[in-house]
Design an enzyme around this catalytic site. Sequence first.
Site, PDB file in Angstrom:
ATOM      1  N   CYS A  77      -4.514   2.492  -3.874  1.00 47.05           N
ATOM      2  CA  CYS A  77      -3.267   2.923  -3.212  1.00 47.05           C
ATOM      3  C   CYS A  77      -2.126   1.946  -3.466  1.00 47.05           C
ATOM      4  O   CYS A  77      -1.242   1.770  -2.623  1.00 47.05           O
ATOM      5  CB  CYS A  77      -3.439   3.109  -1.703  1.00 47.05           C
ATOM      6  SG  CYS A  77      -4.640   4.344  -1.258  1.00 47.05           S
TER       7      CYS A  77
ATOM      8  N   HIS B 254       0.873  -1.174   0.000  1.00 48.73           N
ATOM      9  CA  HIS B 254       0.000   0.000   0.000  1.00 48.73           C
ATOM     10  C   HIS B 254       0.916   1.232   0.000  1.00 48.73           C
ATOM     11  O   HIS B 254       2.013   1.198   0.565  1.00 48.73           O
ATOM     12  CB  HIS B 254      -0.803  -0.062   1.300  1.00 48.73           C
ATOM     13  CG  HIS B 254      -1.937   0.896   1.414  1.00 48.73           C
ATOM     14  ND1 HIS B 254      -1.753   2.217   1.731  1.00 48.73           N
ATOM     15  CD2 HIS B 254      -3.280   0.718   1.298  1.00 48.73           C
ATOM     16  CE1 HIS B 254      -2.936   2.808   1.800  1.00 48.73           C
ATOM     17  NE2 HIS B 254      -3.883   1.923   1.535  1.00 48.73           N
TER      18      HIS B 254
ATOM     19  N   LYS C 231     -11.064  -1.245   9.923  1.00 48.57           N
ATOM     20  CA  LYS C 231     -11.177  -2.375   8.998  1.00 48.57           C
ATOM     21  C   LYS C 231     -11.658  -3.628   9.709  1.00 48.57           C
ATOM     22  O   LYS C 231     -11.863  -4.663   9.089  1.00 48.57           O
ATOM     23  CB  LYS C 231      -9.837  -2.619   8.303  1.00 48.57           C
ATOM     24  CG  LYS C 231      -9.511  -1.479   7.348  1.00 48.57           C
ATOM     25  CD  LYS C 231      -8.442  -1.789   6.360  1.00 48.57           C
ATOM     26  CE  LYS C 231      -8.279  -0.584   5.445  1.00 48.57           C
ATOM     27  NZ  LYS C 231      -7.011  -0.589   4.732  1.00 48.57           N
TER      28      LYS C 231
ATOM     29  N   GLN D 227      -4.876  -5.226   6.506  1.00 45.74           N
ATOM     30  CA  GLN D 227      -5.813  -5.984   5.672  1.00 45.74           C
ATOM     31  C   GLN D 227      -6.000  -7.414   6.187  1.00 45.74           C
ATOM     32  O   GLN D 227      -6.977  -8.070   5.853  1.00 45.74           O
ATOM     33  CB  GLN D 227      -5.277  -5.999   4.230  1.00 45.74           C
ATOM     34  CG  GLN D 227      -6.295  -6.238   3.161  1.00 45.74           C
ATOM     35  CD  GLN D 227      -7.452  -5.265   3.198  1.00 45.74           C
ATOM     36  OE1 GLN D 227      -8.593  -5.680   3.313  1.00 45.74           O
ATOM     37  NE2 GLN D 227      -7.186  -3.972   3.122  1.00 45.74           N
TER      38      GLN D 227
ATOM     39  N   ASP E  41       2.569  -4.941   8.071  1.00 46.02           N
ATOM     40  CA  ASP E  41       1.352  -4.141   7.973  1.00 46.02           C
ATOM     41  C   ASP E  41       0.165  -5.108   8.007  1.00 46.02           C
ATOM     42  O   ASP E  41      -0.096  -5.823   7.046  1.00 46.02           O
ATOM     43  CB  ASP E  41       1.415  -3.341   6.664  1.00 46.02           C
ATOM     44  CG  ASP E  41       0.085  -2.684   6.297  1.00 46.02           C
ATOM     45  OD1 ASP E  41      -0.903  -2.844   7.043  1.00 46.02           O
ATOM     46  OD2 ASP E  41       0.049  -2.019   5.252  1.00 46.02           O
TER      47      ASP E  41
HETATM   48  C1  LIG Z   1      -6.079   0.257   4.654  1.00 47.03           C
HETATM   49  C2  LIG Z   1      -4.677  -0.112   4.549  1.00 47.03           C
HETATM   50  C3  LIG Z   1      -3.661   0.754   4.982  1.00 47.03           C
HETATM   51  C4  LIG Z   1      -3.940   2.140   5.486  1.00 47.03           C
HETATM   52  O1  LIG Z   1      -4.704   2.110   6.636  1.00 47.03           O
HETATM   53  P1  LIG Z   1      -5.283   3.477   7.247  1.00 47.03           P
HETATM   54  O2  LIG Z   1      -6.350   3.006   8.171  1.00 47.03           O
HETATM   55  O3  LIG Z   1      -5.822   4.282   6.114  1.00 47.03           O
HETATM   56  O4  LIG Z   1      -4.166   4.148   7.946  1.00 47.03           O
HETATM   57  C5  LIG Z   1      -2.352   0.315   4.895  1.00 47.03           C
HETATM   58  N1  LIG Z   1      -2.053  -0.906   4.435  1.00 47.03           N
HETATM   59  C6  LIG Z   1      -2.993  -1.777   4.007  1.00 47.03           C
HETATM   60  C7  LIG Z   1      -2.597  -3.123   3.511  1.00 47.03           C
HETATM   61  C8  LIG Z   1      -4.331  -1.401   4.046  1.00 47.03           C
HETATM   62  O5  LIG Z   1      -5.263  -2.265   3.624  1.00 47.03           O
END
Ligand SMILES: *Cc1c(COP(=O)(O)O)cnc(C)c1O
Length: 404
Positions: A362, A121, A224, A201, A198
């Site tokens: 993104c 992302h 999320k 997701q 990260d």
């Molecule tokens: C949504 C997402 C982000 C960003 O998250 P925010 O809540 O907008 O800070 C970063 N990495 C991944 C894989 C995402 O799905």
Amino acid sequence: MFDIQKIRAHFPILKRSVNGKPLVYFDNAATSQTPQLVIDSIVNYYSNYNANIHRGVHTLSQEATNGYELARKKIQHHFNAKHAHEIIFTSGTTESINLVASGFAKIIKKDDEIIVSALEHHSNIVPWQMLCEKTGAVLKVIPMVQSGELDMDAYEQLLSKNTKLVFVNHVSNALGTVNPIKKIIDKAHAVGAAVLIDGAQASPHIKANMQALDVDFYTVSAHKMCGPTGVGMLFGKETWLNKLPPYQGGGEMIKDVTFEKTTYAELPHKMEAGTPNIAGGIAFGVALDYMNAIGFKNIAAYENELLQYATKQLKAINGLTIYGTSEEKTAVISFNINGIHPYDIGVIIDKLGIAVRTGHHCTQPIMSFYNIPGTVRASFAFYNTKEEIDLFISAVERAKKMLS
Ligand SMILES: *Cc1c(COP(=O)(O)O)cnc(C)c1O
């Protein structure tokens, strides 16, 4: 058991209609919907015990502090962190990553190497580019292959004693690929590099275990996973969080302040300057309770059923290509139809009440890899149904007819 109608009744928004049609919400990878229980916890906070935390001796302040710290413990237990103070409240994944990147600006030196993956992302690319500009470190990229998986042989080639940091997402938001993070972490540790995963997701679908993974940092956004926007967490190993300098200066994060020198508070407060999103943190804990009551195994199994069901029907549409076909993936389907711009499909099916995402998600490097401007992305949650998928498929077929 999994009673889908009972689950759907927990989400007030699922009752609404859009453009005169019942809402079909398939944009869960961008943000999930919020159950009544979580909404109630926010209303309850502002109605009954809104106060600033940690500083006050009065009853409201103690209740708010207890609620906030209980949420931190819930997050700790959910992710099996060793200590509650290894959980830092942030505004979400983006801030969590920036916190780590800014801390590493003091640690990384010229010619050190940072590895990111081609599946990241933008929020997991830009902070490292900025860090490299600041420090003279070198950014290396793990390439992807056609299926949307990472090239693990290439990853091993990139690792060396110069590697200081590795950053990979647990699940790709654009393709749904579940990355082999345990392998990635172990290989990085073997050359002495730290790893940030990260988890934005992955967290709605997979319960990640911090101690079993032995990961150094892990990031989550509450919105999320059935929580509110504007709150999330950074997990960091105690040793790393002690090593990193504070992210921001302000109230809460200090022990003593004089004009000569300030000493910092203990973890987690060192990383949490200013008044946080108290209601949001508490609601994040409630969202975790809610999802755990349904059970992550049940959620994953049901979502996989939806994924298989939708994939089979989409594949039957002539001229439709699905991007991201890895063996292990979450309930995300990115696709295009020959010669039709994804945006046009998104607009038409919105008229039919269906919410999907269109664009580059993104993740422009992934789109460049496939040589496409973007995709239509449908992403499912445990409150979606096969009947909704049927509506979605006929809407896509209708859009195709209108546009070709
Ligand atoms: C949504 C997402 C982000 C960003 O998250 P925010 O809540 O907008 O800070 C970063 N990495 C991944 C894989 C995402 O799905």
